[in-house]
Write a protein that holds these residues in place. Sequence first.
Motif, PDB file in Angstrom:
ATOM      1  N   MET A   1       1.869  -5.124  16.187  1.00 42.32           N
ATOM      2  CA  MET A   1       1.775  -5.841  14.910  1.00 42.32           C
ATOM      3  C   MET A   1       3.034  -5.575  14.078  1.00 42.32           C
ATOM      4  O   MET A   1       3.508  -4.450  14.034  1.00 42.32           O
ATOM      5  N   LYS A   2       3.574  -6.601  13.442  1.00 39.52           N
ATOM      6  CA  LYS A   2       4.721  -6.429  12.555  1.00 39.52           C
ATOM      7  C   LYS A   2       4.256  -5.752  11.265  1.00 39.52           C
ATOM      8  O   LYS A   2       3.135  -6.006  10.793  1.00 39.52           O
ATOM      9  N   SER A   3       5.112  -4.928  10.702  1.00 40.18           N
ATOM     10  CA  SER A   3       4.730  -4.246   9.467  1.00 40.18           C
ATOM     11  C   SER A   3       4.704  -5.257   8.313  1.00 40.18           C
ATOM     12  O   SER A   3       5.350  -6.302   8.363  1.00 40.18           O
ATOM     13  N   PHE A   4       3.936  -4.914   7.297  1.00 37.78           N
ATOM     14  CA  PHE A   4       3.790  -5.827   6.154  1.00 37.78           C
ATOM     15  C   PHE A   4       3.500  -5.023   4.895  1.00 37.78           C
ATOM     16  O   PHE A   4       2.918  -3.944   4.948  1.00 37.78           O
ATOM     17  N   THR A   5       3.914  -5.597   3.785  1.00 38.91           N
ATOM     18  CA  THR A   5       3.519  -5.055   2.488  1.00 38.91           C
ATOM     19  C   THR A   5       2.178  -5.669   2.114  1.00 38.91           C
ATOM     20  O   THR A   5       1.731  -6.658   2.711  1.00 38.91           O
ATOM     21  N   GLN A  24       6.781 -15.703   3.738  1.00 42.66           N
ATOM     22  CA  GLN A  24       6.228 -14.912   4.838  1.00 42.66           C
ATOM     23  C   GLN A  24       4.931 -14.219   4.442  1.00 42.66           C
ATOM     24  O   GLN A  24       4.506 -13.270   5.101  1.00 42.66           O
ATOM     25  N   ILE A  28      -5.394 -12.725   2.910  1.00 44.48           N
ATOM     26  CA  ILE A  28      -6.363 -12.140   3.837  1.00 44.48           C
ATOM     27  C   ILE A  28      -7.687 -11.965   3.104  1.00 44.48           C
ATOM     28  O   ILE A  28      -7.719 -11.509   1.966  1.00 44.48           O
ATOM     29  N   GLY A  30     -11.713 -11.996   5.028  1.00 42.39           N
ATOM     30  CA  GLY A  30     -12.425 -11.219   6.039  1.00 42.39           C
ATOM     31  C   GLY A  30     -11.464 -10.626   7.052  1.00 42.39           C
ATOM     32  O   GLY A  30     -11.662  -9.516   7.557  1.00 42.39           O
ATOM     33  N   THR A  32     -10.934 -11.427  10.080  1.00 48.84           N
ATOM     34  CA  THR A  32     -11.389 -11.325  11.477  1.00 48.84           C
ATOM     35  C   THR A  32     -10.564 -12.187  12.427  1.00 48.84           C
ATOM     36  O   THR A  32     -10.419 -11.848  13.594  1.00 48.84           O
ATOM     37  N   LEU A  35      -6.221 -10.869  11.671  1.00 50.38           N
ATOM     38  CA  LEU A  35      -5.797  -9.594  12.276  1.00 50.38           C
ATOM     39  C   LEU A  35      -5.765  -9.684  13.794  1.00 50.38           C
ATOM     40  O   LEU A  35      -4.898  -9.091  14.444  1.00 50.38           O
ATOM     41  N   ASP A  36      -6.701 -10.431  14.356  1.00 50.29           N
ATOM     42  CA  ASP A  36      -6.688 -10.688  15.801  1.00 50.29           C
ATOM     43  C   ASP A  36      -5.347 -11.314  16.181  1.00 50.29           C
ATOM     44  O   ASP A  36      -4.672 -10.860  17.118  1.00 50.29           O
ATOM     45  N   LYS A  39      -2.271  -8.896  15.746  1.00 48.84           N
ATOM     46  CA  LYS A  39      -2.127  -7.925  16.837  1.00 48.84           C
ATOM     47  C   LYS A  39      -1.379  -8.529  18.015  1.00 48.84           C
ATOM     48  O   LYS A  39      -0.696  -7.827  18.750  1.00 48.84           O
ATOM     49  N   LEU A  40      -1.554  -9.818  18.210  1.00 44.54           N
ATOM     50  CA  LEU A  40      -0.891 -10.511  19.320  1.00 44.54           C
ATOM     51  C   LEU A  40       0.475 -11.065  18.910  1.00 44.54           C
ATOM     52  O   LEU A  40       1.157 -11.697  19.711  1.00 44.54           O
ATOM     53  N   ARG A  46       4.753 -10.951   6.675  1.00 45.33           N
ATOM     54  CA  ARG A  46       5.403  -9.717   6.226  1.00 45.33           C
ATOM     55  C   ARG A  46       4.808  -9.232   4.906  1.00 45.33           C
ATOM     56  O   ARG A  46       5.224  -8.215   4.371  1.00 45.33           O
TER      57      ARG A  46
ATOM     58  N   ALA B   4       1.342  -1.979  -2.034  1.00 40.83           N
ATOM     59  CA  ALA B   4       2.179  -1.107  -1.228  1.00 40.83           C
ATOM     60  C   ALA B   4       3.559  -1.714  -1.233  1.00 40.83           C
ATOM     61  O   ALA B   4       3.704  -2.925  -1.122  1.00 40.83           O
ATOM     62  N   GLU B  11      12.332  -5.262   6.364  1.00 36.96           N
ATOM     63  CA  GLU B  11      12.344  -6.623   6.905  1.00 36.96           C
ATOM     64  C   GLU B  11      13.028  -6.648   8.264  1.00 36.96           C
ATOM     65  O   GLU B  11      12.666  -7.404   9.133  1.00 36.96           O
ATOM     66  N   ASP B  14      11.302  -3.165  10.827  1.00 36.42           N
ATOM     67  CA  ASP B  14       9.880  -3.060  11.106  1.00 36.42           C
ATOM     68  C   ASP B  14       9.375  -1.635  10.882  1.00 36.42           C
ATOM     69  O   ASP B  14       8.480  -1.165  11.573  1.00 36.42           O
ATOM     70  N   ALA B  15       9.981  -0.949   9.947  1.00 33.19           N
ATOM     71  CA  ALA B  15       9.568   0.423   9.637  1.00 33.19           C
ATOM     72  C   ALA B  15       8.156   0.421   9.062  1.00 33.19           C
ATOM     73  O   ALA B  15       7.750  -0.544   8.421  1.00 33.19           O
ATOM     74  N   ILE B  17       5.130   0.800   6.629  1.00 32.22           N
ATOM     75  CA  ILE B  17       4.983   0.692   5.181  1.00 32.22           C
ATOM     76  C   ILE B  17       3.678   1.388   4.836  1.00 32.22           C
ATOM     77  O   ILE B  17       2.638   1.077   5.424  1.00 32.22           O
ATOM     78  N   THR B  36       0.200   0.375   6.584  1.00 25.96           N
ATOM     79  CA  THR B  36      -0.678  -0.734   6.172  1.00 25.96           C
ATOM     80  C   THR B  36      -1.360  -1.392   7.369  1.00 25.96           C
ATOM     81  O   THR B  36      -2.412  -1.996   7.230  1.00 25.96           O
ATOM     82  N   ARG B  37      -0.756  -1.261   8.566  1.00 23.51           N
ATOM     83  CA  ARG B  37      -1.306  -1.915   9.762  1.00 23.51           C
ATOM     84  C   ARG B  37      -2.543  -1.223  10.316  1.00 23.51           C
ATOM     85  O   ARG B  37      -3.193  -1.755  11.218  1.00 23.51           O
ATOM     86  N   HIS B  59     -10.229  -6.495  19.667  1.00 24.25           N
ATOM     87  CA  HIS B  59     -10.127  -7.871  19.168  1.00 24.25           C
ATOM     88  C   HIS B  59     -11.473  -8.442  18.711  1.00 24.25           C
ATOM     89  O   HIS B  59     -11.643  -9.658  18.657  1.00 24.25           O
ATOM     90  N   LEU B  78     -11.195  -5.021  13.482  1.00 23.63           N
ATOM     91  CA  LEU B  78     -10.678  -6.266  12.901  1.00 23.63           C
ATOM     92  C   LEU B  78     -10.644  -6.202  11.381  1.00 23.63           C
ATOM     93  O   LEU B  78     -10.808  -7.215  10.701  1.00 23.63           O
ATOM     94  N   MET B  83      -8.010  -2.025   3.124  1.00 21.78           N
ATOM     95  CA  MET B  83      -8.836  -3.019   2.429  1.00 21.78           C
ATOM     96  C   MET B  83     -10.184  -2.428   2.004  1.00 21.78           C
ATOM     97  O   MET B  83     -11.009  -3.144   1.444  1.00 21.78           O
TER      98      MET B  83
END
Lengths: 316, 186
Positions: A1-5, A24, A28, A30, A32, A35-36, A39-40, A46, B4, B11, B14-15, B17, B36-37, B59, B78, B83
Motif C-alpha cells: 500500500m502507498k503511504s498517505f496522510t 490525489q 473514506i 466504511g 471495505t 482498502l481492499d 492493498k493491491l 496519497r 496526520a 510523496e 513513500d516513507a 506517515i 497510517t496504513r 481482503h 479492511l 479510524m
Amino acid sequence: MKSFTYERPSTPAEAAAAVARNGQAKFIAGGTNLLDLMKLQIETPRHLVDVNGLGLDAVEPTDDGGLRIGALVRNTDLAAHPRVRRDYGVLARALLAGASGQLRNKATTAGNLLQRTRCPYFYDTAQACNKRQPGSGCSALDGVSRQLAVIGGSAACIATHPGDMAVAMRVLDATVETVDDAGAARKIPIAAFHRLPGDDPSRDTNLKPGELITAVTLPKPVPGTHIYRKVRDRASYAYALVSVAAILGKDGSGHVAFGGVAHKPWRVEAAEADLPQGARAVTQKVFADAEPTHENAYKLKLAERTLGAALNQARA
Amino acid sequence: MVGATAPAASERTDAPILAQVTFTVNGQRRDLELDTRTSLLDAAREHLHLTGSKKGCDHGQCGACTMIVDGRRINACLTLAIMHQGAEIITIEGLGQPDHLHPMQAAFVRHDGYQCGYCTPGQICSGVAVLAEIKAGIPSHVTADLEAAPQVTEAEIRERMSGNICRCGAYSNIVEAMTEVAGARA
C-alpha cells in the motif's frame, strides 16, 4: 500500500474541499472496498479524508412521505430499519443479499453506491484495463467474461457495477444528494448517477471531483410486492450473475431493474408496460441492444427466467 | 479536526506517515503511534501482540480477522486502526481465556467446531455477534418475513456466518455449537 496522510474533518463542506483541492485525495467511510483496492495498489490515494465524523447517519421521513437516508447509514442498519422493512422491502432484500454480515456492518450507503467493479481484469494489475489505467486496453473483451456486462458496454470496457443496493434504489427512483467544495448542494436522480463506460471507463459516476454524497432520498412507497432475486454462483456472499429488483402487482404490472448485466443498474421504463404479458416480452425490450460475449450470453436467458420467477412470486 | 502530516519527501519516497490513536482493546486503554496504513488487524497482532485474530486473506473474504468493535463484528483487515479513535474493541482474547472460556468457546470445544483452528477465533467472534444480531431483530437474506423477529434456525446461522470460511469444513459442528449457545435446537 502507498503511504498517505489522513484527516478527519467535521463538516461536509470541509470534507469536500479537502478532496477537491488535492487531486490525489479520496474520501473514506466504511473503507471495505477502498482498502481492499489500496492493498493491491489499484487505488493509490496519497491523502485520505475520513468522513465518519460528519454525522450523516440518520434515516428520516421526508415531507412528501418518502425517506431520507444519510450517506453514512451502515448497510446493516438500513436493512434493519423498520420503515425500510415495511415500505421498501426491495431495498432491505437487496442489502441483505450483498456481502457478508461483517462487511454490511461497516459498509455505508454512499460507499455502496461508489464501490468499484469486480471485473477480474480491473483487479489484476498485470492485465490491460482502461478503468484502472486509461488507454491500456481491455483484457476482458477477449478474456474470461462470464461475469461481465451484456449491455451498455463499449469497446473500452465491459465491466459491471457489482452492487445490489443500487439496483433496488434504481427501481425505487431514488435521488442522490451531494455537496461540493463550495458548499453547494445538488440532487442527482439515481438513473443519472452511474455512467456507462463509453470511451472513459475510469469514471464510474457523474460526481465531480470532491463532490460528497450526503444522503439518498426515496420517494413515497410504491405499493406492490417488493422482490429482489439474485442469482449467483453460491448461496451466499457472492456477486450477482443476474439480479432483479422489482415492485409488482398481482397482475404482474409494476417496475423492474436488473443488476449484474451492465456498468450501472439497468432499467428500461418503456418496457415495464409489458410486465403483465410475462417476462419474455419485457426482457426482449430491456435487452434489445444487448451485445453479449460468447461466455456471458447465458445472462440474457437468465434475466428472463429470473424476472419470470419474480412475476410468479408476485402472482402467488 | 485531527490529522496526520507528511514528511516533506513522502510523496517521492513513500516513507511511513505516522498518526496517533487511542482505543480500548479487551477493556484496556491503548495509545499507539502507527503508520497510517496499519489495519486494525495488524495493530492488534503486530503492535499489541494479540495474535488470536488471524490474517487469512487480508481482503475481507475469509473472516479469520473478525473482531467485535463497538458491539459489531467487522473484518479487522479492511479497516484502518487510526479510524478507531475511542473505539471499544473486543478480540478473541477478550471474549475468554483458557481458564474462563466464553460460552461460545466452550461450545466450540464440546462440538468439535474446528479442525486446524486457524479460522476459529474469527468464527467465534462472528458467532457471538450473530446471536446478538438475531436477538436484536436484524433480518438476514433468509428471513422469510422482513417484519417478523428472526429466529435462531440452521438456515439463519448458515447465512449469517457466510463471511467466515472454514477450509477444514467444520461448518455443521459450528452450527451445532452456536445453536446450543442460543439455547435452541438445530
